[in-house]
Design a protein around this motif. Structure first.
Motif, PDB file in Angstrom:
ATOM      1  N   VAL A  57     -13.129  -3.507  -5.294  1.00  0.00           N
ATOM      2  CA  VAL A  57     -12.163  -3.775  -4.230  1.00  0.00           C
ATOM      3  C   VAL A  57     -11.685  -5.226  -4.313  1.00  0.00           C
ATOM      4  O   VAL A  57     -10.510  -5.518  -4.123  1.00  0.00           O
ATOM      5  N   TRP A  58     -12.596  -6.120  -4.630  1.00  0.00           N
ATOM      6  CA  TRP A  58     -12.217  -7.525  -4.765  1.00  0.00           C
ATOM      7  C   TRP A  58     -11.157  -7.676  -5.855  1.00  0.00           C
ATOM      8  O   TRP A  58     -10.153  -8.362  -5.678  1.00  0.00           O
ATOM      9  N   GLN A  59     -11.372  -7.006  -6.984  1.00  0.00           N
ATOM     10  CA  GLN A  59     -10.431  -7.150  -8.092  1.00  0.00           C
ATOM     11  C   GLN A  59      -9.086  -6.525  -7.763  1.00  0.00           C
ATOM     12  O   GLN A  59      -8.044  -7.091  -8.064  1.00  0.00           O
ATOM     13  N   ALA A  60      -9.125  -5.372  -7.123  1.00  0.00           N
ATOM     14  CA  ALA A  60      -7.872  -4.657  -6.911  1.00  0.00           C
ATOM     15  C   ALA A  60      -7.049  -5.262  -5.791  1.00  0.00           C
ATOM     16  O   ALA A  60      -5.834  -5.349  -5.876  1.00  0.00           O
ATOM     17  N   ALA A  61      -7.711  -5.683  -4.699  1.00  0.00           N
ATOM     18  CA  ALA A  61      -6.936  -6.122  -3.539  1.00  0.00           C
ATOM     19  C   ALA A  61      -7.269  -7.545  -3.121  1.00  0.00           C
ATOM     20  O   ALA A  61      -6.753  -8.015  -2.123  1.00  0.00           O
ATOM     21  N   GLN A  62      -8.101  -8.248  -3.888  1.00  0.00           N
ATOM     22  CA  GLN A  62      -8.530  -9.604  -3.531  1.00  0.00           C
ATOM     23  C   GLN A  62      -9.061  -9.638  -2.101  1.00  0.00           C
ATOM     24  O   GLN A  62      -8.807 -10.565  -1.341  1.00  0.00           O
ATOM     25  N   THR A  63      -9.787  -8.579  -1.755  1.00  0.00           N
ATOM     26  CA  THR A  63     -10.294  -8.445  -0.402  1.00  0.00           C
ATOM     27  C   THR A  63     -11.806  -8.519  -0.417  1.00  0.00           C
ATOM     28  O   THR A  63     -12.437  -7.843  -1.219  1.00  0.00           O
ATOM     29  N   VAL A  64     -12.378  -9.319   0.461  1.00  0.00           N
ATOM     30  CA  VAL A  64     -13.815  -9.293   0.628  1.00  0.00           C
ATOM     31  C   VAL A  64     -14.088  -8.380   1.811  1.00  0.00           C
ATOM     32  O   VAL A  64     -13.661  -8.666   2.921  1.00  0.00           O
ATOM     33  N   ASN A  65     -14.761  -7.273   1.546  1.00  0.00           N
ATOM     34  CA  ASN A  65     -14.993  -6.314   2.619  1.00  0.00           C
ATOM     35  C   ASN A  65     -16.321  -6.613   3.305  1.00  0.00           C
ATOM     36  O   ASN A  65     -17.385  -6.283   2.790  1.00  0.00           O
ATOM     37  N   GLY A  74       4.943   0.231 -15.955  1.00  0.00           N
ATOM     38  CA  GLY A  74       5.022   1.610 -15.491  1.00  0.00           C
ATOM     39  C   GLY A  74       3.759   2.139 -14.833  1.00  0.00           C
ATOM     40  O   GLY A  74       3.607   3.340 -14.670  1.00  0.00           O
ATOM     41  N   VAL A  75       2.842   1.256 -14.461  1.00  0.00           N
ATOM     42  CA  VAL A  75       1.643   1.707 -13.752  1.00  0.00           C
ATOM     43  C   VAL A  75       1.987   1.842 -12.272  1.00  0.00           C
ATOM     44  O   VAL A  75       2.645   0.961 -11.713  1.00  0.00           O
ATOM     45  N   ASN A  76       1.555   2.913 -11.669  1.00  0.00           N
ATOM     46  CA  ASN A  76       1.761   3.076 -10.235  1.00  0.00           C
ATOM     47  C   ASN A  76       0.698   2.249  -9.501  1.00  0.00           C
ATOM     48  O   ASN A  76      -0.381   2.732  -9.172  1.00  0.00           O
ATOM     49  N   VAL A  77       1.035   0.978  -9.259  1.00  0.00           N
ATOM     50  CA  VAL A  77       0.039   0.024  -8.763  1.00  0.00           C
ATOM     51  C   VAL A  77      -0.549   0.467  -7.432  1.00  0.00           C
ATOM     52  O   VAL A  77      -1.762   0.437  -7.229  1.00  0.00           O
ATOM     53  N   LYS A  78       0.316   0.926  -6.531  1.00  0.00           N
ATOM     54  CA  LYS A  78      -0.168   1.321  -5.205  1.00  0.00           C
ATOM     55  C   LYS A  78      -1.213   2.410  -5.292  1.00  0.00           C
ATOM     56  O   LYS A  78      -2.250   2.369  -4.636  1.00  0.00           O
ATOM     57  N   ARG A  79      -0.947   3.404  -6.159  1.00  0.00           N
ATOM     58  CA  ARG A  79      -1.877   4.502  -6.294  1.00  0.00           C
ATOM     59  C   ARG A  79      -3.197   4.025  -6.900  1.00  0.00           C
ATOM     60  O   ARG A  79      -4.267   4.453  -6.476  1.00  0.00           O
ATOM     61  N   MET A  80      -3.094   3.111  -7.869  1.00  0.00           N
ATOM     62  CA  MET A  80      -4.319   2.602  -8.498  1.00  0.00           C
ATOM     63  C   MET A  80      -5.191   1.871  -7.482  1.00  0.00           C
ATOM     64  O   MET A  80      -6.405   2.003  -7.473  1.00  0.00           O
ATOM     65  N   VAL A  81      -4.541   1.068  -6.627  1.00  0.00           N
ATOM     66  CA  VAL A  81      -5.304   0.351  -5.600  1.00  0.00           C
ATOM     67  C   VAL A  81      -5.975   1.349  -4.664  1.00  0.00           C
ATOM     68  O   VAL A  81      -7.145   1.214  -4.309  1.00  0.00           O
ATOM     69  N   LEU A  82      -5.229   2.414  -4.336  1.00  0.00           N
ATOM     70  CA  LEU A  82      -5.809   3.452  -3.473  1.00  0.00           C
ATOM     71  C   LEU A  82      -7.040   4.069  -4.139  1.00  0.00           C
ATOM     72  O   LEU A  82      -8.092   4.225  -3.512  1.00  0.00           O
ATOM     73  N   TYR A  83      -6.923   4.394  -5.440  1.00  0.00           N
ATOM     74  CA  TYR A  83      -8.070   4.959  -6.173  1.00  0.00           C
ATOM     75  C   TYR A  83      -9.278   4.036  -6.054  1.00  0.00           C
ATOM     76  O   TYR A  83     -10.404   4.489  -5.876  1.00  0.00           O
TER      77      TYR A  83
END
Lengths: 292, 325
Positions: free
Chosen positions: A28-36, A183-192
């Motif tokens: 999650v940190w890598q994908a969204a730079q978020t500390v949960n 061409g990567v669907n970034v939003k979907r990847m972050v969701l995954y």
């Protein structure tokens, strides 16, 4: 010697579960730079989903586990991403971090008020018969926990490295702008990523709760240990989280047995400060260049 | 500088703070006093979070350090006026020691280090019974006595706390408006630009954290004579989170945010009493909703409304873009 081996093995078993939580955290940190900061609560909640499944709906254990896994992915993955992360992320990282802290309180208090404030017995997945291994007495549960969590991490690494979707996720984590252009669907990847994080947390929950009993406050220490495992191992590597988790599990057990049981909870702080001073990118991590 | 309206508002609030406890029962005065105490703690954290942009999850443990130092020294017969500064200095030093490694690296490391530190402080308070009384805590700390003005009565102690709060707020006002304080703000708005203009970001952030921690110590030093009973349980991680949420709810980075936030956190449980055990659930859900819609907190709502109804004269809209480059 046999006592040392015993302490080491049970440390590895708990450490491997910490590693699962830390891996999700790193993703999650890598994908969204978020500390949960609700990560610990994300591990506490699925156990209660299982209890709801077996208790209220009278499901057999295996289907309750499945029910809990699906529900966790929906609530802690999809809803978390859609209702908390997406609307708050544009306001800045710190705001989101504070929102996850509030979410942690919300989850903890909800379980306490709506389910139970006392520790609940949780069905064991495996028999905890002791087995003799080179003179050390370890429980079958520990060995299977270790094997299963290592297996999950290996599978996850294979998925990220060998499949198209996995590589797209890695590309998103490294550089979302370029990934989008390619061409990567970034939003979907972050969701995954968020869904995988929720699944990992649920699996960790199933493995660790039989050891500790299900309690609303389980997440507090677990979350802290997972953060520190991720930092110690290296924030930008999955194998870093694995190493960090195992290291903390073992060191924690060794400290409790040989040094001090009263101050075992202080170990993460010591480890954290040593790592920051000596090797801030973590044991396995690679130094990140500062982006200006 | 201050506008005419702002001066008037501050005078009005001050008068309100002086008149509020008159004719009230002891419990109400106690609640008001703890509002002031938590405002001080939140004011310190606001410097760290709102101005320097770092998360500290150890404000409760700094309160603990301030409270225990003051308690031990006053129990040993020292006067509060001497005991309190020692607690503050200790908090400042611990803040420097803790912040130094954490702020060496980019990212939210201070949050993790302070979170772990709070756990450690809790353990020390609980395990070292010879010094801290263990889980039973310390009791019977005297309230400060200034000869003619004794603070034994609840109302007197309220005015004593009010005076300290006013002094602390004035000092904070000075810090925020000094060249230092402006450096804090520059840091929050654009760290890279601040650094390129010669601001030593690491030192400034470290100082902000240490000063913020000392404010936590001051709040702790006031808790000791207020409650006259301290135990490790009242300085756990949950309380640090509570103070952090005060700052955020009030409005991080606004001078009066902490007062509003502390007021909400102290008074809301009284108002939401009908929700019984569900209070924290309602509260944390409200905080998340607030962060989605108004991330700048309650003061931010006011600022936004003011912009809407009495827009300030805008000379050049295009300069706004330029300032962000």
């Amino acid at each position: 010697m046999s006592q040392f081996l015993q302490v080491l093995l049970s440390g590895l078993a708990t450490g491997s579960i910490y590693a699962l939580v830390a891996v999700g955290f790193t993703l999650v940190w890598q994908a969204a730079q978020t500390v949960n900061f609700a990560q610990g609560e994300f591990v506490m909640v699925p156990a209660f989903f299982v209890l709801i499944g077996t208790g209220y709906f009278g499901m057999p254990l295996w289907s309750a586990l499945l029910f809990s896994l699906v529900l966790s992915i929906l609530v802690l993955g999809l809803l978390f991403k859609k209702l908390v992360v997406e609307p708050i992320l544009p306001h800045g990282g710190i705001t989101l971090i504070i929102a996850t802290m509030a979410l942690g309180i919300l989850l903890k208090e909800s379980v306490k008020e709506f389910y139970a404030a006392e520790a609940q017995p949780f069905p064991a997945l495996f028999p905890s018969d002791p087995i003799d291994l080179f003179g050390a007495v370890v429980s079958l549960q520990d060995i299977l926990n270790l094997a299963i969590s290592l297996g999950i991490v290996v599978l996850l690494t294979l998925f990220l490295n060998r499949t198209r979707t996995g590589r797209c996720m890695k590309a998103t984590a490294q550089n979302p702008a370029v990934a989008e252009i390619l061409g990567v669907n970034v939003k979907r990847m972050v969701l995954y990523t968020f869904l995988i994080n929720a699944a990992l947390a649920a699996l960790a929950s199933f493995l660790i709760t039989p050891v500790y009993l299900a309690k609303f406050s389980n997440g507090e220490t677990l979350g802290l240990i997972a953060f520190i495992a991720a930092i110690v191992g290296g924030f930008n590597q999955i194998r870093g989280a694995l190493v960090g988790g195992l290291l903390i599990g073992v060191l924690d057990n060794l400290t409790a047995t040989y040094v001090t049981a009263q101050y075992r909870a202080a170990l993460p702080l010591v480890l954290l400060i040593v790592i920051i001073l000596v090797r801030p990118q973590g044991i396995m991590g690679t130094a990140e260049g500062r982006t200006v | 500088m201050l506008g005419r309206w702002q001066t008037l508002a501050i005078l009005l609030l001050g008068a309100l703070a002086v008149l509020a406890p008159l004719g009230q029962g002891n419990y109400i005065i106690y609640v008001l006093t703890s509002w002031l105490v938590f405002s001080i703690a939140a004011m310190g954290l606001n410097l760290t979070l709102g101005y320097a942009g770092q998360i500290s999850l150890a404000q409760a443990s700094f309160m603990a350090i301030g409270a225990y130092v003051t308690a031990l020294l006053t129990l040993a017969g020292w006067h509060w006026v001497i005991a309190m500064p020692l607690g503050l200095i200790l908090c400042f030093i611990v803040g420097l020691l803790l912040g130094y490694p954490a702020l060496r690296v980019k990212g939210h490391f201070l949050a993790f280090v302070t979170l772990a530190f709070n756990t450690l402080v809790f353990l020390v308070l609980r395990n070292e019974d010879w010094l801290t009384g263990g889980t039973y805590g310390l009791v019977g700390m005297p309230r400060p006595d200034f000869g003619l003005f004794s603070t034994m009565k609840q109302l007197h102690f309220y005015y004593f706390t009010l005076a300290i709060t006013a002094l602390a707020a004035l000092l904070m006002w000075g810090i925020v408006r000094s060249p230092w304080g402006r450096a804090f703000k520059a840091l929050r708005e654009n760290p890279i630009r601040a650094e390129s203009l010669g601001v030593d970001t690491r030192r400034i952030t470290l100082l902000a954290f240490a000063i913020g921690s000392a404010y936590g110590g001051l709040a702790g030093a006031l808790v000791t004579p207020l409650v006259q009973f301290i135990e490790p349980g009242s300085f756990g991680v949950a309380h640090s989170l509570r103070i952090l949420l005060m700052v955020v709810v009030g409005g991080a980075g606004y001078f009066f945010g902490p007062f509003v936030g502390a007021g909400v956190v102290i008074l809301l449980p009284e108002m939401l009493r009908f929700t019984e055990g569900y209070y924290l659930i309602v509260y944390s859900a409200l905080v998340i909703v607030m962060l989605v819609f108004v991330p700048s907190g309650l003061i931010g709502i006011w600022a936004r409304a003011r912009e809407k109804f009495w827009p300030r004269q805008q000379l050049r809209g295009d300069m706004k873009e330029g300032a962000q480059l």
